[in-house]
Write a protein that holds these residues in place. Structure first.
Motif, PDB file in Angstrom:
ATOM      1  N   GLU A   6      20.508 -12.558   2.389  1.00  0.00           N
ATOM      2  CA  GLU A   6      20.683 -13.267   1.116  1.00  0.00           C
ATOM      3  C   GLU A   6      19.329 -13.619   0.522  1.00  0.00           C
ATOM      4  OE1 GLU A   6      23.984 -14.927   3.921  1.00  0.00           O
ATOM      5  OE2 GLU A   6      21.866 -14.400   4.034  1.00  0.00           O
ATOM      6  N   SER A   7      19.309 -13.719  -0.791  1.00  0.00           N
ATOM      7  CA  SER A   7      18.111 -14.165  -1.495  1.00  0.00           C
ATOM      8  C   SER A   7      18.533 -14.751  -2.837  1.00  0.00           C
ATOM      9  CB  SER A   7      17.129 -13.017  -1.696  1.00  0.00           C
ATOM     10  OG  SER A   7      17.708 -11.996  -2.487  1.00  0.00           O
ATOM     11  N   SER A  17      21.368 -21.859 -14.443  1.00  0.00           N
ATOM     12  CA  SER A  17      22.017 -20.720 -13.799  1.00  0.00           C
ATOM     13  C   SER A  17      21.116 -20.134 -12.712  1.00  0.00           C
ATOM     14  CB  SER A  17      22.326 -19.622 -14.817  1.00  0.00           C
ATOM     15  OG  SER A  17      23.198 -20.095 -15.824  1.00  0.00           O
ATOM     16  N   LEU A  18      21.751 -19.578 -11.702  1.00  0.00           N
ATOM     17  CA  LEU A  18      21.059 -18.836 -10.651  1.00  0.00           C
ATOM     18  C   LEU A  18      21.917 -17.635 -10.280  1.00  0.00           C
ATOM     19  CD1 LEU A  18      19.878 -21.564  -8.078  1.00  0.00           C
ATOM     20  CD2 LEU A  18      18.417 -20.205  -9.581  1.00  0.00           C
ATOM     21  N   THR A  19      21.260 -16.584  -9.814  1.00  0.00           N
ATOM     22  CA  THR A  19      21.983 -15.440  -9.270  1.00  0.00           C
ATOM     23  C   THR A  19      21.517 -15.191  -7.847  1.00  0.00           C
ATOM     24  OG1 THR A  19      22.303 -14.390 -11.427  1.00  0.00           O
ATOM     25  CG2 THR A  19      22.474 -12.982  -9.487  1.00  0.00           C
ATOM     26  N   LEU A  20      22.469 -15.198  -6.937  1.00  0.00           N
ATOM     27  CA  LEU A  20      22.193 -14.892  -5.534  1.00  0.00           C
ATOM     28  C   LEU A  20      22.492 -13.426  -5.261  1.00  0.00           C
ATOM     29  CD1 LEU A  20      23.840 -17.980  -3.795  1.00  0.00           C
ATOM     30  CD2 LEU A  20      21.565 -17.766  -4.792  1.00  0.00           C
ATOM     31  N   SER A  21      21.747 -12.854  -4.336  1.00  0.00           N
ATOM     32  CA  SER A  21      21.959 -11.471  -3.914  1.00  0.00           C
ATOM     33  C   SER A  21      22.155 -11.426  -2.414  1.00  0.00           C
ATOM     34  CB  SER A  21      20.755 -10.598  -4.274  1.00  0.00           C
ATOM     35  OG  SER A  21      20.496 -10.613  -5.656  1.00  0.00           O
ATOM     36  N   CYS A  22      22.958 -10.481  -1.970  1.00  0.00           N
ATOM     37  CA  CYS A  22      23.139 -10.231  -0.546  1.00  0.00           C
ATOM     38  C   CYS A  22      23.027  -8.728  -0.336  1.00  0.00           C
ATOM     39  CB  CYS A  22      24.486 -10.736  -0.074  1.00  0.00           C
ATOM     40  SG  CYS A  22      24.890 -10.285   1.632  1.00  0.00           S
ATOM     41  N   THR A  79      24.729  -4.036  -2.408  1.00  0.00           N
ATOM     42  CA  THR A  79      24.411  -5.426  -2.704  1.00  0.00           C
ATOM     43  C   THR A  79      25.595  -6.113  -3.385  1.00  0.00           C
ATOM     44  OG1 THR A  79      22.062  -4.899  -2.931  1.00  0.00           O
ATOM     45  CG2 THR A  79      22.813  -6.969  -3.887  1.00  0.00           C
ATOM     46  N   VAL A  80      25.838  -7.345  -2.972  1.00  0.00           N
ATOM     47  CA  VAL A  80      26.825  -8.183  -3.637  1.00  0.00           C
ATOM     48  C   VAL A  80      26.079  -9.367  -4.243  1.00  0.00           C
ATOM     49  CG1 VAL A  80      27.357  -9.430  -1.488  1.00  0.00           C
ATOM     50  CG2 VAL A  80      29.013  -9.427  -3.369  1.00  0.00           C
ATOM     51  N   TYR A  81      26.523  -9.781  -5.431  1.00  0.00           N
ATOM     52  CA  TYR A  81      25.848 -10.823  -6.191  1.00  0.00           C
ATOM     53  C   TYR A  81      26.778 -12.005  -6.416  1.00  0.00           C
ATOM     54  CZ  TYR A  81      22.839  -6.853  -7.320  1.00  0.00           C
ATOM     55  OH  TYR A  81      22.015  -5.749  -7.249  1.00  0.00           O
ATOM     56  N   LEU A  82      26.185 -13.154  -6.613  1.00  0.00           N
ATOM     57  CA  LEU A  82      26.933 -14.331  -7.043  1.00  0.00           C
ATOM     58  C   LEU A  82      26.166 -14.950  -8.199  1.00  0.00           C
ATOM     59  CD1 LEU A  82      29.452 -16.082  -6.388  1.00  0.00           C
ATOM     60  CD2 LEU A  82      27.897 -17.612  -5.161  1.00  0.00           C
ATOM     61  N   GLN A  83      26.716 -14.774  -9.410  1.00  0.00           N
ATOM     62  CA  GLN A  83      26.124 -15.391 -10.588  1.00  0.00           C
ATOM     63  C   GLN A  83      26.708 -16.783 -10.726  1.00  0.00           C
ATOM     64  OE1 GLN A  83      27.559 -11.852 -12.880  1.00  0.00           O
ATOM     65  NE2 GLN A  83      25.614 -12.107 -13.936  1.00  0.00           N
ATOM     66  N   MET A  84      25.829 -17.760 -10.800  1.00  0.00           N
ATOM     67  CA  MET A  84      26.242 -19.159 -10.847  1.00  0.00           C
ATOM     68  C   MET A  84      25.742 -19.772 -12.147  1.00  0.00           C
ATOM     69  SD  MET A  84      25.502 -20.208  -6.883  1.00  0.00           S
ATOM     70  CE  MET A  84      23.737 -20.153  -7.091  1.00  0.00           C
ATOM     71  N   HIS A  85      26.665 -20.252 -12.945  1.00  0.00           N
ATOM     72  CA  HIS A  85      26.335 -20.874 -14.223  1.00  0.00           C
ATOM     73  C   HIS A  85      26.784 -22.329 -14.223  1.00  0.00           C
ATOM     74  CE1 HIS A  85      25.332 -16.941 -15.834  1.00  0.00           C
ATOM     75  NE2 HIS A  85      26.525 -16.487 -15.438  1.00  0.00           N
ATOM     76  N   SER A  86      26.241 -23.083 -15.163  1.00  0.00           N
ATOM     77  CA  SER A  86      26.621 -24.498 -15.315  1.00  0.00           C
ATOM     78  C   SER A  86      26.585 -25.205 -13.969  1.00  0.00           C
ATOM     79  CB  SER A  86      28.014 -24.602 -15.935  1.00  0.00           C
ATOM     80  OG  SER A  86      28.061 -23.956 -17.186  1.00  0.00           O
ATOM     81  N   GLN A 109      21.704 -14.967   6.921  1.00  0.00           N
ATOM     82  CA  GLN A 109      20.990 -16.160   7.384  1.00  0.00           C
ATOM     83  C   GLN A 109      21.124 -17.327   6.404  1.00  0.00           C
ATOM     84  OE1 GLN A 109      19.580 -13.743   5.707  1.00  0.00           O
ATOM     85  NE2 GLN A 109      18.353 -14.823   4.181  1.00  0.00           N
ATOM     86  N   GLY A 110      21.589 -17.031   5.210  1.00  0.00           N
ATOM     87  CA  GLY A 110      21.787 -18.062   4.195  1.00  0.00           C
ATOM     88  C   GLY A 110      20.603 -18.230   3.269  1.00  0.00           C
ATOM     89  N   THR A 111      20.893 -18.758   2.087  1.00  0.00           N
ATOM     90  CA  THR A 111      19.854 -19.070   1.120  1.00  0.00           C
ATOM     91  C   THR A 111      20.184 -20.425   0.499  1.00  0.00           C
ATOM     92  OG1 THR A 111      18.609 -18.224  -0.794  1.00  0.00           O
ATOM     93  CG2 THR A 111      20.980 -17.825  -0.805  1.00  0.00           C
ATOM     94  N   GLN A 112      19.174 -21.288   0.388  1.00  0.00           N
ATOM     95  CA  GLN A 112      19.386 -22.669  -0.050  1.00  0.00           C
ATOM     96  C   GLN A 112      19.427 -22.767  -1.576  1.00  0.00           C
ATOM     97  OE1 GLN A 112      19.681 -25.759   1.830  1.00  0.00           O
ATOM     98  NE2 GLN A 112      20.227 -26.510  -0.213  1.00  0.00           N
ATOM     99  N   VAL A 113      20.469 -23.398  -2.070  1.00  0.00           N
ATOM    100  CA  VAL A 113      20.566 -23.742  -3.486  1.00  0.00           C
ATOM    101  C   VAL A 113      20.590 -25.259  -3.595  1.00  0.00           C
ATOM    102  CG1 VAL A 113      22.032 -23.672  -5.542  1.00  0.00           C
ATOM    103  CG2 VAL A 113      21.764 -21.623  -4.120  1.00  0.00           C
ATOM    104  N   THR A 114      19.676 -25.788  -4.372  1.00  0.00           N
ATOM    105  CA  THR A 114      19.620 -27.224  -4.596  1.00  0.00           C
ATOM    106  C   THR A 114      19.690 -27.472  -6.095  1.00  0.00           C
ATOM    107  OG1 THR A 114      18.241 -27.533  -2.629  1.00  0.00           O
ATOM    108  CG2 THR A 114      18.294 -29.333  -4.223  1.00  0.00           C
ATOM    109  N   VAL A 115      20.656 -28.293  -6.494  1.00  0.00           N
ATOM    110  CA  VAL A 115      20.828 -28.616  -7.904  1.00  0.00           C
ATOM    111  C   VAL A 115      20.529 -30.101  -8.075  1.00  0.00           C
ATOM    112  CG1 VAL A 115      22.350 -28.564  -9.893  1.00  0.00           C
ATOM    113  CG2 VAL A 115      22.588 -26.848  -8.075  1.00  0.00           C
ATOM    114  N   SER A 116      19.452 -30.390  -8.756  1.00  0.00           N
ATOM    115  CA  SER A 116      19.013 -31.775  -8.908  1.00  0.00           C
ATOM    116  C   SER A 116      18.136 -31.899 -10.132  1.00  0.00           C
ATOM    117  CB  SER A 116      18.231 -32.208  -7.667  1.00  0.00           C
ATOM    118  OG  SER A 116      17.694 -33.508  -7.838  1.00  0.00           O
TER     119      SER A 116
END
Length: 117
Positions: A6-7, A17-22, A79-86, A109-116
């Motif tokens: 993941e990244s 917004s963020l987009t994650l990739s695997c 590759t699989v993606y996760l587009q994250m909005h709002s 292994q995971g990828t950290q998303v922090t929304v703050s």
């Protein structure tokens, strides 16, 4: 061997917004259903989204992310993606991708998303 990497995790402000990739390797990617999970400390992993194999015609989402997150796949890139909005503070978690091959679960292994703010 099977690998899921993941990244794309980052620090984001609410509403961004963020987009994650695997990126997958070691198996025939287009044949596999792919999942995104997330986990916060002290809690179990929560299924966020899944996409079926081949053309990815079926997708399912957790109620908490419906309308904000989109799962897609590019079989040519494995590759699989996760587009994250709002994004919301409650989206803060470690995000993992997962697949199952012959009854065995494989996780990245995971990828950290922090929304703050």
């Amino acid at each position: 061997q099977v690998q899921l990497v993941e990244s794309g995790g980052a620090l984001a402000q609410p509403g961004e917004s963020l987009t994650l990739s695997c990126k997958a390797s070691g198996f025939t990617f287009f044949r596999n259903v792919m999942h995104w999970y997330r986990q916060v400390p002290g809690k179990g992993r929560e299924l966020v989204a899944l996409i079926t194999n081949a053309g990815g015609g079926y997708k399912n989402y957790a109620d908490s992310v419906k309308g904000r997150f989109t799962i897609t796949r590019d079989n040519a890139k494995n590759t699989v993606y996760l587009q994250m909005h709002s994004l919301k503070p409650e989206d803060t978690a470690v995000y993992y991708c997962r697949t199952t091959i012959s009854g065995v679960e494989y996780w990245g292994q995971g990828t950290q998303v922090t929304v703050s703010s």
